[in-house]
Scaffold this motif. Structure first.
Motif, mmCIF file in Angstrom:
data_model
loop_
_atom_site.group_PDB
_atom_site.id
_atom_site.type_symbol
_atom_site.label_atom_id
_atom_site.label_comp_id
_atom_site.label_asym_id
_atom_site.label_seq_id
_atom_site.Cartn_x
_atom_site.Cartn_y
_atom_site.Cartn_z
ATOM 1 N N GLN A 155 0.820 -1.199 0.000
ATOM 2 C CA GLN A 155 0.000 0.000 0.000
ATOM 3 C C GLN A 155 0.863 1.263 0.000
ATOM 4 O OE1 GLN A 155 -0.065 -2.307 2.454
ATOM 5 N NE2 GLN A 155 -1.941 -3.450 2.061
ATOM 6 N N THR A 156 0.417 2.248 -0.734
ATOM 7 C CA THR A 156 1.094 3.546 -0.717
ATOM 8 C C THR A 156 0.048 4.647 -0.610
ATOM 9 O OG1 THR A 156 1.094 3.611 -3.136
ATOM 10 C CG2 THR A 156 3.088 2.795 -2.074
ATOM 11 N N ILE A 157 0.468 5.751 -0.059
ATOM 12 C CA ILE A 157 -0.425 6.887 0.115
ATOM 13 C C ILE A 157 0.248 8.125 -0.445
ATOM 14 C CG2 ILE A 157 0.373 7.120 2.509
ATOM 15 C CD1 ILE A 157 -2.391 8.338 3.160
ATOM 16 N N HIS A 158 -0.491 8.878 -1.233
ATOM 17 C CA HIS A 158 0.042 10.055 -1.899
ATOM 18 C C HIS A 158 -0.724 11.286 -1.451
ATOM 19 C CE1 HIS A 158 2.155 7.395 -4.720
ATOM 20 N NE2 HIS A 158 1.042 6.706 -4.793
ATOM 21 N N GLN A 159 -0.003 12.390 -1.375
ATOM 22 C CA GLN A 159 -0.628 13.678 -1.093
ATOM 23 C C GLN A 159 -0.056 14.713 -2.040
ATOM 24 O OE1 GLN A 159 -0.276 13.403 3.648
ATOM 25 N NE2 GLN A 159 -1.324 15.264 2.948
ATOM 26 N N TRP A 160 -0.921 15.601 -2.492
ATOM 27 C CA TRP A 160 -0.427 16.749 -3.263
ATOM 28 C C TRP A 160 -1.370 17.926 -3.112
ATOM 29 C CZ3 TRP A 160 -2.123 12.298 -5.635
ATOM 30 C CH2 TRP A 160 -3.257 12.408 -6.440
ATOM 31 N N PRO A 161 -0.791 19.125 -3.249
ATOM 32 C CA PRO A 161 0.624 19.350 -3.519
ATOM 33 C C PRO A 161 1.467 19.156 -2.263
ATOM 34 C CG PRO A 161 -0.501 21.421 -3.201
ATOM 35 C CD PRO A 161 -1.567 20.368 -3.145
ATOM 36 N N ALA A 162 2.774 19.151 -2.412
ATOM 37 C CA ALA A 162 3.664 19.013 -1.265
ATOM 38 C C ALA A 162 3.768 20.327 -0.495
ATOM 39 C CB ALA A 162 5.060 18.570 -1.722
ATOM 40 N N THR A 163 3.733 21.425 -1.233
ATOM 41 C CA THR A 163 3.837 22.747 -0.636
ATOM 42 C C THR A 163 2.857 23.673 -1.329
ATOM 43 O OG1 THR A 163 6.188 22.376 -0.205
ATOM 44 C CG2 THR A 163 5.417 24.637 -0.070
ATOM 45 N N LEU A 164 2.255 24.564 -0.541
ATOM 46 C CA LEU A 164 1.264 25.477 -1.102
ATOM 47 C C LEU A 164 1.310 26.796 -0.339
ATOM 48 C CD1 LEU A 164 -0.999 25.554 -3.251
ATOM 49 C CD2 LEU A 164 -2.575 24.759 -1.475
ATOM 50 N N VAL A 165 1.341 27.880 -1.081
ATOM 51 C CA VAL A 165 1.256 29.218 -0.493
ATOM 52 C C VAL A 165 0.035 29.899 -1.091
ATOM 53 C CG1 VAL A 165 2.386 31.432 -0.157
ATOM 54 C CG2 VAL A 165 3.755 29.335 -0.251
ATOM 55 N N GLN A 166 -0.882 30.289 -0.235
ATOM 56 C CA GLN A 166 -2.148 30.842 -0.699
ATOM 57 C C GLN A 166 -2.465 32.146 0.039
ATOM 58 O OE1 GLN A 166 -2.840 29.095 -3.556
ATOM 59 N NE2 GLN A 166 -4.971 28.743 -2.930
ATOM 60 N N PRO A 167 -3.125 33.089 -0.625
ATOM 61 C CA PRO A 167 -3.541 34.317 0.073
ATOM 62 C C PRO A 167 -4.789 34.073 0.912
ATOM 63 C CG PRO A 167 -4.171 34.409 -2.253
ATOM 64 C CD PRO A 167 -3.371 33.160 -2.076
ATOM 65 N N VAL A 168 -4.933 34.883 1.939
ATOM 66 C CA VAL A 168 -6.146 34.837 2.755
ATOM 67 C C VAL A 168 -7.368 35.049 1.875
ATOM 68 C CG1 VAL A 168 -7.429 36.080 4.543
ATOM 69 C CG2 VAL A 168 -5.010 35.615 4.869
ATOM 70 N N GLY A 169 -8.397 34.253 2.123
ATOM 71 C CA GLY A 169 -9.636 34.391 1.378
ATOM 72 C C GLY A 169 -9.708 33.553 0.124
#
Lengths: 114, 116
Positions: A2-16
């Motif tokens: 079994q493997t588990i994936h997540q994306w994105p690894a890094t995220l920068v988002q503005p408020v709202g």
């Protein structure tokens, strides 16, 4: 295996702005799925868990929501991000029906809200 | 509600020596599971060892072992022959069952430094 994936690894988002984090599991069927958040230097807090498609339980009322559109897919969302949503988000899975089984974690997503 | 307490925010040990990380928990259940997870700088949570409360024998995984004291609600982790790769945050966790799903309750973590 079994493997588990997540994306994105890094995220920068503005408020709202909106948010969508995705988690997928391979090599198992009908897993229990979990979303955790880890603030800097702290332990993990359970946000949501799911025991099946369309079945979502929320642990902490907040600005986030979760969905499970497919058996092995778990999505964390927000319509409008807050500064306090910044953190490290971890998805985990465990084998359905096995109360003794362990939770296994994905690599995580680092979210920064500016 | 179940709670997990790790009273040592930071620990350090010389390479090749032994170190023990402390964990206490609070529960009214008689059957449960306890875990130690390791979080290296990559931040992925890695299972180190788990203990089933109904088993009196302490769990062991290679250089890692636990001292499980059920009456005292204590669950410490011993790392023998410490290696540089053991440097990480270590989290103790208690597993509760809620509506058929597992819920892990985590302690605040102990940062372990290995001195060469």
């Amino acid at each position: 295996s079994q493997t588990i994936h997540q994306w994105p690894a890094t995220l920068v988002q503005p408020v709202g702005s909106p948010l969508s984090l995705e988690c997928t599991v391979e090599g198992t069927s009908n897993p229990n799925l979990y979303w955790y958040r880890q603030a800097a230097g702290r332990g993990l807090q359970l946000l949501f868990y799911s025991v099946g498609i369309g079945q979502i339980s929320s642990e902490v009322p907040q600005n986030l929501s979760a969905s499970r559109p497919q058996d092995r897919q778990f999505i964390l969302s927000s319509k409008k991000l807050l500064l306090s949503d910044s953190g490290f988000y971890l998805c985990a899975w465990s084998e359905w029906g096995r109360s003794t089984d362990t939770q296994y974690f994905g690599p995580g997503t680092r979210l920064t809200v500016l | 509600a179940q709670t997990v307490t790790q009273s040592q925010p930071e620990m350090s040990v010389q390479e090749a020596e032994t170190v023990t990380l402390s964990c206490t928990y609070d529960t009214s259940e008689s059957d449960y599971y306890l875990f130690w997870y390791k979080q290296p700088p990559s931040r992925q949570m890695i299972l180190v060892i788990r203990q089933e409360a109904y088993k009196q024998q302490n769990a062991t995984e290679n250089r890692f072992s636990v001292n499980f004291q059920k009456a005292a609600k204590s669950f410490s982790l011993k790392i023998s022959d410490s290696q540089l790769g053991d440097a990480a945050m270590y989290f103790c966790a208690y597993r509760a069952i809620i509506q058929g799903a597992q819920k892990l309750v985590f302690g605040q973590g102990t940062r372990l430094t290995i001195n060469p």
